[in-house]
Design a protein around this motif. Structure first.
Motif, PDB file in Angstrom:
ATOM      1  N   LEU A  47      -4.753  -4.919  -1.425  1.00 50.83           N
ATOM      2  CA  LEU A  47      -3.997  -6.961  -1.922  1.00 50.83           C
ATOM      3  C   LEU A  47      -2.729  -5.655  -1.833  1.00 50.83           C
ATOM      4  O   LEU A  47      -2.683  -6.740  -3.415  1.00 50.83           O
ATOM      5  CB  LEU A  47      -4.866  -7.285  -1.169  1.00 50.83           C
ATOM      6  CG  LEU A  47      -5.574  -8.291  -0.651  1.00 50.83           C
ATOM      7  CD1 LEU A  47      -6.008  -9.290  -1.004  1.00 50.83           C
ATOM      8  CD2 LEU A  47      -5.377  -8.724   0.396  1.00 50.83           C
ATOM      9  N   LYS A  48      -2.011  -4.849  -1.660  1.00 49.17           N
ATOM     10  CA  LYS A  48      -0.779  -4.289  -3.079  1.00 49.17           C
ATOM     11  C   LYS A  48       0.540  -5.510  -3.632  1.00 49.17           C
ATOM     12  O   LYS A  48       1.122  -5.400  -4.361  1.00 49.17           O
ATOM     13  CB  LYS A  48      -0.724  -3.244  -1.897  1.00 49.17           C
ATOM     14  CG  LYS A  48      -0.522  -2.040  -1.635  1.00 49.17           C
ATOM     15  CD  LYS A  48      -1.843  -1.604  -2.902  1.00 49.17           C
ATOM     16  CE  LYS A  48      -2.862  -0.362  -2.464  1.00 49.17           C
ATOM     17  NZ  LYS A  48      -3.465   0.521  -3.478  1.00 49.17           N
ATOM     18  N   LYS A  49       0.566  -6.137  -2.612  1.00 49.86           N
ATOM     19  CA  LYS A  49       1.421  -7.205  -2.762  1.00 49.86           C
ATOM     20  C   LYS A  49       0.912  -8.226  -4.018  1.00 49.86           C
ATOM     21  O   LYS A  49       2.197  -9.382  -3.940  1.00 49.86           O
ATOM     22  CB  LYS A  49       2.057  -7.296  -2.000  1.00 49.86           C
ATOM     23  CG  LYS A  49       2.738  -6.865  -0.827  1.00 49.86           C
ATOM     24  CD  LYS A  49       3.927  -7.348   0.153  1.00 49.86           C
ATOM     25  CE  LYS A  49       3.899  -5.754   1.528  1.00 49.86           C
ATOM     26  NZ  LYS A  49       5.249  -6.850   2.153  1.00 49.86           N
ATOM     27  N   ILE A  50      -0.206  -8.681  -4.118  1.00 47.82           N
ATOM     28  CA  ILE A  50      -0.727  -9.685  -4.626  1.00 47.82           C
ATOM     29  C   ILE A  50      -1.232  -9.486  -6.138  1.00 47.82           C
ATOM     30  O   ILE A  50      -2.548  -8.035  -6.161  1.00 47.82           O
ATOM     31  CB  ILE A  50      -1.450 -10.527  -4.204  1.00 47.82           C
ATOM     32  CG1 ILE A  50      -1.373 -11.238  -2.800  1.00 47.82           C
ATOM     33  CG2 ILE A  50      -2.191 -11.691  -4.931  1.00 47.82           C
ATOM     34  CD1 ILE A  50      -2.286 -11.533  -1.773  1.00 47.82           C
ATOM     35  N   PRO A  51      -0.240  -9.327  -7.516  1.00 51.33           N
ATOM     36  CA  PRO A  51      -1.119  -8.979  -8.459  1.00 51.33           C
ATOM     37  C   PRO A  51      -2.929  -9.413  -8.597  1.00 51.33           C
ATOM     38  O   PRO A  51      -3.005 -10.351  -8.231  1.00 51.33           O
ATOM     39  CB  PRO A  51      -0.289  -9.418  -9.453  1.00 51.33           C
ATOM     40  CG  PRO A  51       0.679 -10.348  -9.245  1.00 51.33           C
ATOM     41  CD  PRO A  51       0.586 -10.235  -7.316  1.00 51.33           C
TER      42      PRO A  51
ATOM     43  N   TYR B  65      -5.674 -12.771  -7.355  1.00 50.19           N
ATOM     44  CA  TYR B  65      -5.930 -12.985  -6.385  1.00 50.19           C
ATOM     45  C   TYR B  65      -7.042 -14.012  -6.085  1.00 50.19           C
ATOM     46  O   TYR B  65      -7.231 -13.986  -4.641  1.00 50.19           O
ATOM     47  CB  TYR B  65      -7.663 -11.914  -6.668  1.00 50.19           C
ATOM     48  CG  TYR B  65      -6.990  -9.973  -6.288  1.00 50.19           C
ATOM     49  CD1 TYR B  65      -5.992  -9.803  -5.811  1.00 50.19           C
ATOM     50  CD2 TYR B  65      -7.507  -9.226  -7.013  1.00 50.19           C
ATOM     51  CE1 TYR B  65      -5.448  -9.083  -5.742  1.00 50.19           C
ATOM     52  CE2 TYR B  65      -7.201  -8.015  -7.341  1.00 50.19           C
ATOM     53  CZ  TYR B  65      -5.872  -7.424  -6.864  1.00 50.19           C
ATOM     54  OH  TYR B  65      -5.984  -6.214  -6.145  1.00 50.19           O
TER      55      TYR B  65
END
Length: 519
Positions: free
Chosen positions: A264-268, A272
């Motif tokens: 999930l690259k777009k969530i820091p 999570y």
């Protein structure tokens, strides 16, 4: 005459040091018992409000909108806490093991208050997270804080870290002996008289404090459970094998979760939690009794005759969502989720197998209890702790024999399939093994030789010693021996090894295969 006086002085010194450590253990147990009890109370009160909110949302769905907004705000708070103090992530048990092994250095006060607040918020939200792992880390932080206040040395810090972690478990489960065994079997991995005495003092005191908050009733009281007849013991072997396989699957899935979240690259990473916090809403609306770490689920399957398909659904839900909850990195553990999953598996086994062998369903509770112990043994690789923990939680020592059989079989199956103890595997993900220089601050570590190990019966020069360490002396039968190359090592010997303080974890890891029994 001088020699006699010297021996008397040494004996007095060591006797006093034991008394000092027992006193420190009582202090740690008192503070840890109070802190963890407050932690439990806060979670239970908030969780009760959360369940009421879900009942109201089921009646009036428009309330779901403000609840989503609250969940997003909660994600921001938890994300900030995790970003500011990464060591509060997860259960905290791997972090404690890393501290005692000498591979992690942690700010105890920062972890203490942030783990407390973030843990209460995350666990009470209804996610499938347990309070027991965080309780262990809270207890360990309190132990470290006591050592700091008393200006203790590195050795004292490790002893109080260990005793504090045991006190945390004792207060979380009202299980003082399980807290002691957990320290010796899972945290320390060896027997030390000082650790034993200090931890026993801490766990007993913490349990005493906890009982004043929660009463004398065992945490999972099912009333009287009948003894399983000897004619049914063959089922224990089959059930233990199945639990061992389930434990392997659970461990592999849990260790795969960073790969899932990493995609999930777009969530820091520190945000999570948005995924489980949103996914838990439909679960709470449809099945509010399945929310939380799992104690409600255990009583649900114990007190109701659920069908095979319903139990399959509960197992599937608890397995998948516990992975999602823990994998997000939120402050919460897997201790109780594992026990609840084992309880459902035990009930499922009884529902499927008993009709085939014409076994009375009154023995369903036996397998519910056995499922908890066996699955924890397979995943945590701590069968002694599993036996005593479940026995203390249920408050029925009549089941100890069957619990031991299932725990041992599940452990052996998991071990034969090459499964690492879950907390050690999680720790290794945090800290890659590194070789370090021995210049600078030194430390002497004590490692015990087990019966049947590679070193048992070998000479010093035959061992495979890691670099940057020196065997300074050997303790045998109360005497200290200066080693030579041809000195014969025996089971029960304690090796006093000199190395750099940052090299402790590496030395222990490299020597572990030679110290433990070859089986």
């Amino acid at each position: 005459m001088k020699v006699t006086e010297h021996k008397s002085y040494v004996t007095t010194y060591f006797d006093r040091s034991k008394i000092y450590f027992i006193g420190k253990g009582i202090l740690v147990g008192l503070l840890a018992g109070l802190g963890v009890s407050l932690f439990r109370v806060a979670i239970e009160e908030l969780f009760t409000l959360v369940k009421k909110a879900y009942y109201l949302m089921a009646i009036d769905p428009i309330l779901i909108i403000p609840w989503i907004i609250i969940s997003l705000f909660l994600c921001l708070i938890l994300g900030y806490a995790i970003k500011s103090e990464p060591y509060i992530k997860g259960s905290g048990i791997p972090q404690v093991e890393g501290q005692i092994a000498g591979v992690l250095s942690i700010n105890w006060f920062s972890v203490l208050w942030k783990k407390f607040l973030a843990g209460v918020l995350a666990i009470s939200s209804g996610l499938f997270l347990g309070r027991e792992g965080p309780s262990i880390q809270l207890g360990a932080s309190i132990g470290q804080g006591v050592n700091y206040a008393l200006k203790g040395n590195t050795m004292s810090k490790k002893v109080l870290l260990a005793s504090g972690s045991g006190a945390g478990l004792a207060a979380a489960f009202n299980a003082p002996f399980a807290g002691l065994l957990f320290v010796l079997e899972e945290i320390q991995h060896n027997f030390s008289p000082i650790v034993l005495l200090t931890t026993l003092s801490a766990t007993t005191t913490a349990n005493f404090v906890s009982l004043h908050f929660f009463g004398l009733t065992p945490i999972l009281s099912f009333g009287q459970i009948e003894r399983l007849p000897l004619s049914h013991y063959g089922l224990l072997l089959l059930f233990g094998i199945l639990l061992g396989l389930a434990g392997v699957l659970y461990s592999k899935a849990l260790l795969w979760m960073p790969t899932f979240y990493g995609a999930l690259k777009k969530i820091p990473a520190h945000y999570y939690s948005i995924i489980p916090l949103l996914l838990v809403i439909p679960i709470g609306l449809m099945w509010p009794n399945l929310l939380g770490g799992g104690s409600d689920t255990i009583f649900l399957v114990a007190q109701n005759n659920l069908t095979f398909l319903v139990l399959i659904g509960i197992v599937s839900l608890r397995f998948v969502f516990s992975m999602i909850s823990y994998g997000s990195g939120l402050p919460g553990g897997i201790f109780l989720p594992i026990l609840s999953l084992g309880a459902v598996l035990g009930t499922l086994f009884a529902t499927a197998i008993f009709p085939i062998f014409s076994i009375d369903m009154s023995f369903k509770l036996n397998f519910l209890v056995l499922g908890m112990a066996g699955l924890f043994s397979a995943i945590g690789k701590a069968p002694l702790t599993a036996c005593i923990l479940i026995t203390e939680m249920v408050g029925d020592f009549k089941q100890l024999m069957t619990i031991a059989v299932v725990s041992l079989v599940a452990y052996l199956v998991s071990d034969l399939l090459g499964t690492e103890p879950i907390y050690e595997a999680l720790l290794s993900r945090m800290i890659p093994t590194q070789e370090t220089d021995i210049s600078g601050s030194k430390e002497i570590i004590e490692l015990s030789i087990h019966t049947g190990s590679y070193l048992d019966g070998s000479m010093i020069k035959e061992a495979k010693w890691p670099k940057d360490c020196l065997v300074a002396s050997i303790t045998r039968g109360g005497k200290e021996i200066i080693p030579r190359g041809d000195t014969l090592l025996l089971a029960g010997d304690t090796l006093n090894i000199l190395t750099h303080e940052n090299n402790v974890g590496y030395i222990k890891e490299r020597l572990a295969p030679q110290l433990h029994d070859l089986a």
